[in-house]
Scaffold this motif. Structure first.
Motif, PDB file in Angstrom:
ATOM      1  N   THR A 160       3.816   6.124  -9.588  1.00 21.80           N
ATOM      2  CA  THR A 160       3.351   5.229  -8.515  1.00 21.80           C
ATOM      3  C   THR A 160       3.512   5.851  -7.135  1.00 21.80           C
ATOM      4  O   THR A 160       3.227   5.202  -6.132  1.00 21.80           O
ATOM      5  N   GLY A 161       4.005   7.094  -7.085  1.00 14.82           N
ATOM      6  CA  GLY A 161       4.165   7.751  -5.795  1.00 14.82           C
ATOM      7  C   GLY A 161       5.505   7.509  -5.136  1.00 14.82           C
ATOM      8  O   GLY A 161       5.651   7.734  -3.937  1.00 14.82           O
ATOM      9  N   LYS A 162       6.499   7.057  -5.905  1.00 13.87           N
ATOM     10  CA  LYS A 162       7.839   6.810  -5.372  1.00 13.87           C
ATOM     11  C   LYS A 162       8.782   7.953  -5.764  1.00 13.87           C
ATOM     12  O   LYS A 162       8.675   8.526  -6.846  1.00 13.87           O
ATOM     13  N   GLY A 163       9.746   8.237  -4.855  1.00 15.17           N
ATOM     14  CA  GLY A 163      10.768   9.216  -5.152  1.00 15.17           C
ATOM     15  C   GLY A 163      11.954   8.579  -5.837  1.00 15.17           C
ATOM     16  O   GLY A 163      11.971   7.375  -6.127  1.00 15.17           O
ATOM     17  N   LYS A 164      13.016   9.376  -6.098  1.00 17.26           N
ATOM     18  CA  LYS A 164      14.170   8.868  -6.840  1.00 17.26           C
ATOM     19  C   LYS A 164      14.937   7.794  -6.088  1.00 17.26           C
ATOM     20  O   LYS A 164      15.656   6.998  -6.685  1.00 17.26           O
ATOM     21  N   ASP A 165      14.823   7.782  -4.766  1.00 16.07           N
ATOM     22  CA  ASP A 165      15.475   6.734  -3.973  1.00 16.07           C
ATOM     23  C   ASP A 165      14.491   5.621  -3.603  1.00 16.07           C
ATOM     24  O   ASP A 165      14.695   4.890  -2.634  1.00 16.07           O
ATOM     25  N   ASN A 166      13.405   5.523  -4.367  1.00 10.08           N
ATOM     26  CA  ASN A 166      12.371   4.510  -4.170  1.00 10.08           C
ATOM     27  C   ASN A 166      11.619   4.670  -2.855  1.00 10.08           C
ATOM     28  O   ASN A 166      10.974   3.749  -2.371  1.00 10.08           O
ATOM     29  N   GLU A 167      11.714   5.877  -2.270  1.00  6.71           N
ATOM     30  CA  GLU A 167      10.976   6.137  -1.029  1.00  6.71           C
ATOM     31  C   GLU A 167       9.540   6.526  -1.363  1.00  6.71           C
ATOM     32  O   GLU A 167       9.242   7.030  -2.447  1.00  6.71           O
ATOM     33  N   ASP A 168       8.625   6.254  -0.416  1.00 12.49           N
ATOM     34  CA  ASP A 168       7.224   6.628  -0.606  1.00 12.49           C
ATOM     35  C   ASP A 168       7.066   8.128  -0.404  1.00 12.49           C
ATOM     36  O   ASP A 168       7.545   8.698   0.582  1.00 12.49           O
ATOM     37  N   ILE A 169       6.393   8.793  -1.348  1.00 13.66           N
ATOM     38  CA  ILE A 169       6.096  10.217  -1.249  1.00 13.66           C
ATOM     39  C   ILE A 169       4.659  10.369  -0.757  1.00 13.66           C
ATOM     40  O   ILE A 169       3.732   9.831  -1.365  1.00 13.66           O
ATOM     41  N   SER A 170       4.492  11.062   0.347  1.00 15.47           N
ATOM     42  CA  SER A 170       3.155  11.261   0.913  1.00 15.47           C
ATOM     43  C   SER A 170       2.454  12.390   0.177  1.00 15.47           C
ATOM     44  O   SER A 170       2.944  13.521   0.132  1.00 15.47           O
ATOM     45  N   LEU A 171       1.309  12.092  -0.422  1.00 14.84           N
ATOM     46  CA  LEU A 171       0.540  13.072  -1.184  1.00 14.84           C
ATOM     47  C   LEU A 171      -0.937  12.990  -0.804  1.00 14.84           C
ATOM     48  O   LEU A 171      -1.452  11.890  -0.558  1.00 14.84           O
ATOM     49  N   PRO A 172      -1.624  14.110  -0.787  1.00 11.42           N
ATOM     50  CA  PRO A 172      -3.069  14.063  -0.558  1.00 11.42           C
ATOM     51  C   PRO A 172      -3.772  13.509  -1.795  1.00 11.42           C
ATOM     52  O   PRO A 172      -3.395  13.844  -2.922  1.00 11.42           O
ATOM     53  N   GLU A 173      -4.767  12.645  -1.588  1.00 13.38           N
ATOM     54  CA  GLU A 173      -5.491  12.031  -2.711  1.00 13.38           C
ATOM     55  C   GLU A 173      -4.500  11.522  -3.763  1.00 13.38           C
ATOM     56  O   GLU A 173      -4.543  11.889  -4.939  1.00 13.38           O
ATOM     57  N   GLU A 174      -3.592  10.658  -3.308  1.00 16.47           N
ATOM     58  CA  GLU A 174      -2.441  10.271  -4.124  1.00 16.47           C
ATOM     59  C   GLU A 174      -2.812   9.768  -5.513  1.00 16.47           C
ATOM     60  O   GLU A 174      -2.275  10.249  -6.523  1.00 16.47           O
ATOM     61  N   SER A 175      -3.721   8.821  -5.607  1.00 20.33           N
ATOM     62  CA  SER A 175      -4.032   8.217  -6.914  1.00 20.33           C
ATOM     63  C   SER A 175      -4.583   9.241  -7.886  1.00 20.33           C
ATOM     64  O   SER A 175      -4.129   9.350  -9.028  1.00 20.33           O
TER      65      SER A 175
END
Length: 627
Positions: A420-435
């Protein structure tokens, strides 16, 4: 999908079956009197027989209709799973039963009436609204039908419809039922209610370790860590390779002069118009303006407001009437007025205010913006060359990071990201074309080279999965803070629900809701004209349903909106005939009930006919006809 279609196929839609010739098929239940036969007919009902050819055509039409719904041609296995063959048997049996009844009753159709029915069909009418013989032949030919077959079939349908309409049309639902529906839908209620929050209960104490440990073990699945993946990616888009420093001022100046109009803002004015019934009245108004009367005074004389004469903000080019535009932009001074102008709907006078002169941004104002634009444009042209160099580097054995260095791109490593694009600390990870990128990442194994993901309109993202961290149960120490917060919230909900139930019981025993509210230091809220099923910003759906769960004086308690808080309510008024502002169309519902009831009667009649006439189906012959 198959299950939903099966359910739909079990719906009784007799009229559609009998009255629509080719486009639709309804499904009739086959009675228990069916037996397997061995005659030369696929279906026999009384003296009526259905040939293998008719069965095959009906089967193909049903299969074609379902294939169109699914967007793909269904295989024979899929058709069997959907019960298509049984649907067609049911349709043909029902039609044959009605045909036998029509013969027994000596029902028929004159040639003149049949010709009129065909001529009245909108599908066969030409541009002049009359029957078009050419269109008739063309439509049947395109549908794969012979004219004689269509005419015979149309006659058969018309005869069947006499039975259908006689049995089910004009049926009226019983008055007792219609009155109940009206009362149910028109009823409105008024309530007194209390909104309880956590402030109305004692604070929840911090749980002991053994309490929180036991609760965590019971709810451990809620805190399970998902699968994470470590990845490295390289993004390539025009902005990733754009180099504004490579664009010199000479090129900037040249582009600025070439596209100077791009930086020009046209003169804008706020335009008002005052219309007049005739030219004489308009000329008199113009004379008054010349003598010192204000435009606002003329507006007031006509009994109008400022909003009545306001046209809006326009440039000369954007005014809808260019005759008015010429007059409006010929006004020299702020607040000035035009001479009388002949508008599309009569004479008028214009006023121009808020005049903003034409302006053009200077080169210095737009230089850096222009530099970035030109750098992006150049980067777009260079992008495919960079793409090819990156691909060549990987083809020659370079790792993704090495290929990034060789093409002056940036390799970004993400230590852990879930689907879902979350890191281990439930933070949002910014990714290009995430989905799109995550979908591919979670389908790829460690170390495999994969095709890049499209990035925007013309970019690419290369990626590699470096490691996989399987999903697992988290320990209490990892999520203690969250677990304690969730446990506390659960205790609060339970305590508040108990408190609300106690308050509701006090009201049921005769205490006034206002007195209880005063003791608790909260206000009594009211709601008038509440109807079933409405969405309310304060009352939850459960509270709305509870308000209609008992008679006048009914008391209930439910969770609030979104499960937050508690609502204690008491019904203070019941209006059983609030039809004046009804939110639902009761008449339409009653008509629907009548139609459904009429169709039920028709269905029962057809089932009785099948039993009386006897029905046989030759399944082996049907199967051979489809080969």
């Amino acid at each position: 999908m198959l299950e939903s279609l099966r359910k739909g196929a079990q719906t009784w839609v007799a009229k559609a079956l009998l009255l629509i010739l080719v486009a639709s098929f309804g499904v009739w239940g086959i009675s228990s009197s069916l037996v397997t036969g061995t005659s030369n007919a696929v279906v026999t009902v009384g003296d009526v027989k259905v040939s293998p050819t008719d069965f095959r055509l009906a089967y193909e039409r049903q299969l074609s209709a379902l294939s169109q719904r699914f967007g793909t041609r269904l295989t024979s296995e899929q058709a069997r799973a959907l019960g298509v063959e049984n649907q067609v048997f049911a349709e043909l049996v029902a039609g044959a039963a009605l045909d036998q009844l029509s013969q027994d009753m000596s029902l028929g159709l004159s040639e003149d009436r049949l010709a009129q029915l065909i001529a009245d069909d909108p599908a066969f009418k030409g541009p002049n609204g009359k029957f078009d013989r050419v269109a008739f032949s063309s439509i049947l030919r395109n549908a794969g039908l012979r004219e004689d077959d269509y005419i015979n079939n149309r006659s058969q349908v018309a005869v069947r419809s006499q039975v259908v309409e006689a049995v089910s049309d004009g049926y009226k639902a019983p008055e007792t039922l219609t009155n109940a529906i009206k009362q149910y839908q028109n009823e409105a209620r008024s309530l007194d209610y209390l909104l309880l929050s956590n402030a109305n209960i004692d604070p929840v104490k911090t749980p002991a370790d053994d309490v929180i440990s036991a609760w965590f073990e019971k709810n451990k699945d809620k805190y399970r860590a998902p699968e994470y993946r470590k990845i490295v990616y390289v993004a390539l888009s025009p902005k990733d390779i754009a180099d504004p420093s490579g664009i010199d001022d000479i090129a900037l100046r040249e582009d600025y002069e070439k596209n100077k109009d791009k930086y020009r803002t046209a003169e804008m004015r706020t335009v008002e118009q005052l219309t007049f019934p005739d030219r004489m009245t308009a000329d008199e108004a113009a004379t008054k303006l010349a003598s010192g009367t204000t435009f606002d005074a003329l507006v007031a004389e006509q009994g109008k407001m400022a909003t009545d004469v306001l046209l809006g903000d326009f440039s000369k080019a954007t005014m809808p009437d260019q005759t008015l535009a010429e007059a409006a932009f010929a006004i020299a001074a702020e607040g000035g007025t035009s001479p009388v102008v002949d508008g599309m709907f009569g004479p008028l006078i214009l006023r121009a205010t808020n005049i903003r002169p034409e302006s053009t941004k200077t080169f210095e104002e737009v230089k850096e913006e222009l530099r970035n634009e030109m750098a992006l444009a150049q980067a777009s042209q260079d992008l495919m060359a960079v793409h090819d160099r990156f691909e060549d580097a990987q083809a020659n054995g370079a790792k993704i990071e090495e290929a990034a260095n060789q093409t002056k791109l940036k390799a970004v490593t993400i230590e852990a990201v879930d689907s879902t694009g979350k890191g281990k600390d439930n933070e949002d990870i910014s990714l290009p074309e995430e989905s799109a990128l995550l979908a591919e990442v979670f389908k790829t194994d460690v170390g495999l080279e994969s095709a890049p993901v499209n990035y925007g309109r013309d970019g690419y993202v290369w990626y590699e999965v470096l490691d996989v961290f399987p999903e697992r149960d988290r320990t209490l120490d990892e999520v203690r803070e969250t677990v304690v917060a969730d446990w506390t919230a659960e205790q609060q909900r339970e305590a508040l629900a108990k408190k609300a139930a106690e308050v509701a019981e006090r009201v049921r025993k005769g205490e006034k809701i206002a007195d209880i509210a005063s003791d608790m230091g909260i206000a009594v809220e009211t709601k008038a004209g509440l109807r079933r099923g409405v969405e309310d910003v304060v009352l939850s759906p459960a509270a709305v349903a509870a308000a209609f769960a008992g008679p006048l004086g009914h008391v209930a308690n439910t969770a609030g909106v979104g499960g937050e808080g508690q609502i204690v309510l008491q019904v203070t008024d019941v209006n059983s005939d609030a039809a004046g502002d009804a939110l639902t169309n009761v008449d339409q519902q009653i008509e629907a009930v009548a139609r459904a009831s009429g169709d039920d009667i028709l269905d029962q009649m057809v089932s009785s006919l099948q039993t009386a006439y006897g029905v046989s189906i030759n399944r082996s012959l049907a199967e051979r006809s489809m080969q």
